[in-house]
Design a protein around this motif. Structure first.
Motif, PDB file in Angstrom:
ATOM      1  N   PRO A 148      44.941 -13.626  32.311  1.00 41.69           N
ATOM      2  CA  PRO A 148      43.534 -13.948  32.076  1.00 41.69           C
ATOM      3  C   PRO A 148      42.935 -13.049  30.995  1.00 41.69           C
ATOM      4  CG  PRO A 148      43.982 -13.829  34.426  1.00 41.69           C
ATOM      5  CD  PRO A 148      45.204 -13.326  33.737  1.00 41.69           C
ATOM      6  N   LEU A 149      42.022 -13.635  30.216  1.00 39.99           N
ATOM      7  CA  LEU A 149      41.421 -12.929  29.091  1.00 39.99           C
ATOM      8  C   LEU A 149      39.916 -12.805  29.281  1.00 39.99           C
ATOM      9  CD1 LEU A 149      43.201 -14.786  26.133  1.00 39.99           C
ATOM     10  CD2 LEU A 149      43.795 -12.540  27.061  1.00 39.99           C
ATOM     11  N   VAL A 150      39.397 -11.674  28.812  1.00 40.76           N
ATOM     12  CA  VAL A 150      37.964 -11.467  28.694  1.00 40.76           C
ATOM     13  C   VAL A 150      37.693 -11.096  27.247  1.00 40.76           C
ATOM     14  CG1 VAL A 150      35.974 -10.101  29.396  1.00 40.76           C
ATOM     15  CG2 VAL A 150      37.705 -10.738  31.093  1.00 40.76           C
ATOM     16  N   ALA A 151      36.837 -11.857  26.578  1.00 40.74           N
ATOM     17  CA  ALA A 151      36.473 -11.556  25.192  1.00 40.74           C
ATOM     18  C   ALA A 151      35.355 -10.520  25.203  1.00 40.74           C
ATOM     19  CB  ALA A 151      36.020 -12.817  24.473  1.00 40.74           C
ATOM     20  N   VAL A 152      35.558  -9.413  24.478  1.00 45.08           N
ATOM     21  CA  VAL A 152      34.579  -8.322  24.461  1.00 45.08           C
ATOM     22  C   VAL A 152      33.885  -8.288  23.103  1.00 45.08           C
ATOM     23  CG1 VAL A 152      34.191  -5.867  24.789  1.00 45.08           C
ATOM     24  CG2 VAL A 152      36.007  -7.014  26.069  1.00 45.08           C
ATOM     25  N   VAL A 153      32.570  -8.249  23.138  1.00 45.84           N
ATOM     26  CA  VAL A 153      31.754  -8.156  21.928  1.00 45.84           C
ATOM     27  C   VAL A 153      31.072  -6.794  21.929  1.00 45.84           C
ATOM     28  CG1 VAL A 153      29.804  -9.110  20.656  1.00 45.84           C
ATOM     29  CG2 VAL A 153      31.401 -10.645  21.834  1.00 45.84           C
ATOM     30  N   ARG A 154      31.357  -6.024  20.922  1.00 48.02           N
ATOM     31  CA  ARG A 154      30.816  -4.670  20.794  1.00 48.02           C
ATOM     32  C   ARG A 154      29.591  -4.681  19.883  1.00 48.02           C
ATOM     33  NH1 ARG A 154      29.290   0.298  22.061  1.00 48.02           N
ATOM     34  NH2 ARG A 154      29.602   1.852  20.433  1.00 48.02           N
ATOM     35  N   LEU A 155      28.415  -4.365  20.453  1.00 50.54           N
ATOM     36  CA  LEU A 155      27.176  -4.247  19.700  1.00 50.54           C
ATOM     37  C   LEU A 155      26.766  -2.785  19.735  1.00 50.54           C
ATOM     38  CD1 LEU A 155      25.272  -7.333  21.202  1.00 50.54           C
ATOM     39  CD2 LEU A 155      26.725  -7.258  19.167  1.00 50.54           C
ATOM     40  N   ASP A 156      26.936  -2.095  18.624  1.00 56.73           N
ATOM     41  CA  ASP A 156      26.714  -0.652  18.599  1.00 56.73           C
ATOM     42  C   ASP A 156      25.298  -0.316  19.043  1.00 56.73           C
ATOM     43  OD1 ASP A 156      26.050   2.068  17.257  1.00 56.73           O
ATOM     44  OD2 ASP A 156      28.221   1.889  17.041  1.00 56.73           O
ATOM     45  N   GLY A 157      25.188   0.700  19.896  1.00 54.97           N
ATOM     46  CA  GLY A 157      23.883   1.102  20.398  1.00 54.97           C
ATOM     47  C   GLY A 157      22.978   1.699  19.345  1.00 54.97           C
ATOM     48  N   GLN A 158      23.542   2.078  18.175  1.00 58.34           N
ATOM     49  CA  GLN A 158      22.739   2.665  17.101  1.00 58.34           C
ATOM     50  C   GLN A 158      22.167   1.614  16.154  1.00 58.34           C
ATOM     51  OE1 GLN A 158      22.032   5.952  17.210  1.00 58.34           O
ATOM     52  NE2 GLN A 158      23.195   5.855  19.127  1.00 58.34           N
ATOM     53  N   LEU A 159      22.383   0.331  16.433  1.00 65.06           N
ATOM     54  CA  LEU A 159      21.770  -0.711  15.608  1.00 65.06           C
ATOM     55  C   LEU A 159      20.252  -0.551  15.639  1.00 65.06           C
ATOM     56  CD1 LEU A 159      23.916  -3.776  16.728  1.00 65.06           C
ATOM     57  CD2 LEU A 159      23.873  -2.788  14.424  1.00 65.06           C
ATOM     58  N   PRO A 160      19.595  -0.572  14.467  1.00 66.15           N
ATOM     59  CA  PRO A 160      18.128  -0.384  14.462  1.00 66.15           C
ATOM     60  C   PRO A 160      17.424  -1.391  15.368  1.00 66.15           C
ATOM     61  CG  PRO A 160      19.024  -0.277  12.241  1.00 66.15           C
ATOM     62  CD  PRO A 160      20.141  -0.727  13.120  1.00 66.15           C
ATOM     63  N   GLN A 161      17.906  -2.616  15.348  1.00 71.28           N
ATOM     64  CA  GLN A 161      17.386  -3.634  16.251  1.00 71.28           C
ATOM     65  C   GLN A 161      18.471  -4.686  16.451  1.00 71.28           C
ATOM     66  OE1 GLN A 161      13.936  -5.392  14.450  1.00 71.28           O
ATOM     67  NE2 GLN A 161      15.091  -6.438  12.858  1.00 71.28           N
ATOM     68  N   LEU A 162      18.394  -5.370  17.568  1.00 71.18           N
ATOM     69  CA  LEU A 162      19.382  -6.375  17.892  1.00 71.18           C
ATOM     70  C   LEU A 162      18.869  -7.726  17.424  1.00 71.18           C
ATOM     71  CD1 LEU A 162      22.090  -6.907  19.250  1.00 71.18           C
ATOM     72  CD2 LEU A 162      20.884  -7.164  21.417  1.00 71.18           C
ATOM     73  N   ASP A 163      19.542  -8.295  16.434  1.00 69.71           N
ATOM     74  CA  ASP A 163      19.186  -9.626  15.931  1.00 69.71           C
ATOM     75  C   ASP A 163      19.743 -10.649  16.912  1.00 69.71           C
ATOM     76  OD1 ASP A 163      18.940 -12.048  14.613  1.00 69.71           O
ATOM     77  OD2 ASP A 163      19.353 -11.196  12.635  1.00 69.71           O
ATOM     78  N   ALA A 164      18.915 -11.090  17.850  1.00 64.23           N
ATOM     79  CA  ALA A 164      19.391 -11.945  18.940  1.00 64.23           C
ATOM     80  C   ALA A 164      19.935 -13.275  18.429  1.00 64.23           C
ATOM     81  CB  ALA A 164      18.256 -12.173  19.938  1.00 64.23           C
ATOM     82  N   GLN A 165      19.252 -13.885  17.497  1.00 65.05           N
ATOM     83  CA  GLN A 165      19.710 -15.178  16.999  1.00 65.05           C
ATOM     84  C   GLN A 165      21.046 -15.056  16.286  1.00 65.05           C
ATOM     85  OE1 GLN A 165      16.838 -17.348  14.689  1.00 65.05           O
ATOM     86  NE2 GLN A 165      18.341 -18.842  13.929  1.00 65.05           N
ATOM     87  N   ARG A 166      21.178 -14.049  15.424  1.00 68.05           N
ATOM     88  CA  ARG A 166      22.449 -13.855  14.713  1.00 68.05           C
ATOM     89  C   ARG A 166      23.571 -13.557  15.704  1.00 68.05           C
ATOM     90  NH1 ARG A 166      24.441 -11.684   9.783  1.00 68.05           N
ATOM     91  NH2 ARG A 166      26.702 -11.998   9.863  1.00 68.05           N
ATOM     92  N   ALA A 167      23.266 -12.746  16.712  1.00 67.90           N
ATOM     93  CA  ALA A 167      24.281 -12.413  17.705  1.00 67.90           C
ATOM     94  C   ALA A 167      24.748 -13.654  18.452  1.00 67.90           C
ATOM     95  CB  ALA A 167      23.734 -11.382  18.683  1.00 67.90           C
TER      96      ALA A 167
END
Length: 401
Positions: free
Chosen positions: A88-107
């Motif tokens: 079984p697989l789990v796909a992991v997406v790493r969003l660095d905590g130092q991002l100035p802001q999280l672009d929700a739509q792009r993500a």
């Protein structure tokens, strides 16, 4: 239960996650999983995955990441290899905590495109894990992001997060956990680098506290690696699986297998509620000098005794007086290099030690003296030096710890 096939055990955990069962989970053995965290896939992955297959039920694969300045990047995983592996697989997406802001739509766009491409490649993850180590003050925004992301995911795909112990003090944590199907509490590399990679007492305490906050089964992410701490005028930087081209003073940090094994045993003996399993960071590849060898990782995961087994070898590569000396570790744990090796030998015309040791003459032949303390990892071989002597036998070498 211990006699059940691992796939059945994994299925039972899946059912527990769906039903919210608590009483049954305490009687089950820990599910053991692996993070595949290399940003570049190599031919060595085939050997590493095959060797790990019997002991680790699920692969959590780094698939996509976003970092400040670097933007978004997709990991080009080896889809045929993962299909052949069959776990079984789990796909992991790493969003660095130092991002100035999280672009929700792009993500959302990047994540849905990733999942579509995985599906086209014949990879069907059972879950998506978001790894976003944001500050506690940003948890409300992260909660909204997860709620919106869930609506964009394919039906039936579970959503999970990697979580930080620092969030335990936040009143926003309950709302965050309500948006996901499960969580992975990371207890390594979460303190200031100068404090080391892992603290067993803190890890156990965090697991207990997380059990009080999480109503669903959760997993604990444990370290099976080391890292380099680089100190420079711009501050401290941590070098782990990827080298950093930085100048400065370097100090090696490492998760001690004995210390990690002790906390795993404690977790077995005093199992926190809802703790379903362990995830190990990271899959060791041949040549990965900072990851634990698989023999060490396997022993810690199984709860087997840890011991080094160092032995000196003398080889005669040609039909002359040249002897090459080396040290091997056939145990399952790292062991310290010997302080001194006394070598019975005669008529030595030339000799030299390799870095880390010094070789000189003695009353009985030669002596090798260690210049700096170091460990030899399980399964590793280290060349010590060479000598041209008319007589030099392995049985005439006395090792002093």
């Amino acid at each position: 239960m211990y006699g059940l096939p691992r796939r059945w055990i994994a299925a039972l955990f899946f059912l527990l996650a769906l039903t919210g069962g608590c009483r049954e989970e305490a009687s089950l053995p820990f599910d053991q999983q692996l993070y595949v965290w290399q940003r570049q896939w190599l031919p060595a992955h085939a050997e590493a995955l095959a060797a790990s297959h019997a002991d680790f039920s699920t692969l959590r694969v780094l698939a996509l990441q976003a970092h400040p300045g670097a933007g978004w990047s997709r990991i080009r995983v080896d889809a045929p290899l993962l299909r052949a592996d069959g776990r079984p697989l789990v796909a992991v997406v790493r969003l660095d905590g130092q991002l100035p802001q999280l672009d929700a739509q792009r993500a959302r766009e990047e994540i849905t495109a990733l999942l579509a491409d995985w599906q086209a490649a014949g990879l069907t993850p059972q879950a998506l894990e978001i790894d976003h180590d944001c500050a506690s003050a940003r948890l409300p925004g992260y909660t909204r992001f997860l709620a919106e992301l869930r609506q964009a995911l394919p039906p039936g795909l579970r959503l999970g997060i990697t979580a930080l112990p620092a969030w335990l003090s936040s009143p926003e944590l309950d709302a965050l956990l309500a948006q996901v199907d499960g969580s992975v509490l990371q207890v390594h590399g979460v303190s200031a680098p100068e404090q080391g990679l892992f603290d067993a007492d803190k890890a156990f305490a965090w697991a207990q506290r997380w059990a009080e906050r999480s109503e669903r089964p959760f997993l604990l992410a444990l370290p099976a690696y080391g890292a380099g701490l680089i100190s420079s005028a711009s501050g401290a930087q941590v070098e782990s699986e990827a080298p950093l081209n930085l100048a400065g003073e370097r100090r090696e940090l490492s998760a001690d297998p004995q210390q990690v094994a002790a906390v795993v045993q404690r977790l077995r003996d005093e199992r926190p509620a809802h703790l379903a399993g362990l995830i190990w960071f990271r899959l060791p590849l041949p040549g990965d000098r900072r990851a634990w060898p698989l023999a060490t990782l396997r022993a810690v995961a199984r709860g087997e005794p840890l011991a080094a087994a160092l032995a000196v070898q003398v080889e005669r590569p040609r039909d002359d007086d040249l002897r090459e000396l080396s040290l091997t570790n056939t145990g399952n744990a790292p062991g310290p290099l010997p302080q001194r090796l006394d070598i019975a030998a005669r008529d030595c015309q030339a000799f030299d030690a390799l870095p880390g040791y010094r070789m000189q003459r003695s009353d009985t032949g030669l002596v090798l003296e260690r210049q700096a303390a170091a460990d030899l990892a399980a399964g590793q071989r280290r060349a010590l030096g060479w000598a041209r002597c008319s007589e030099l036998d392995q049985g005439g070498i006395h090792v002093r710890p």
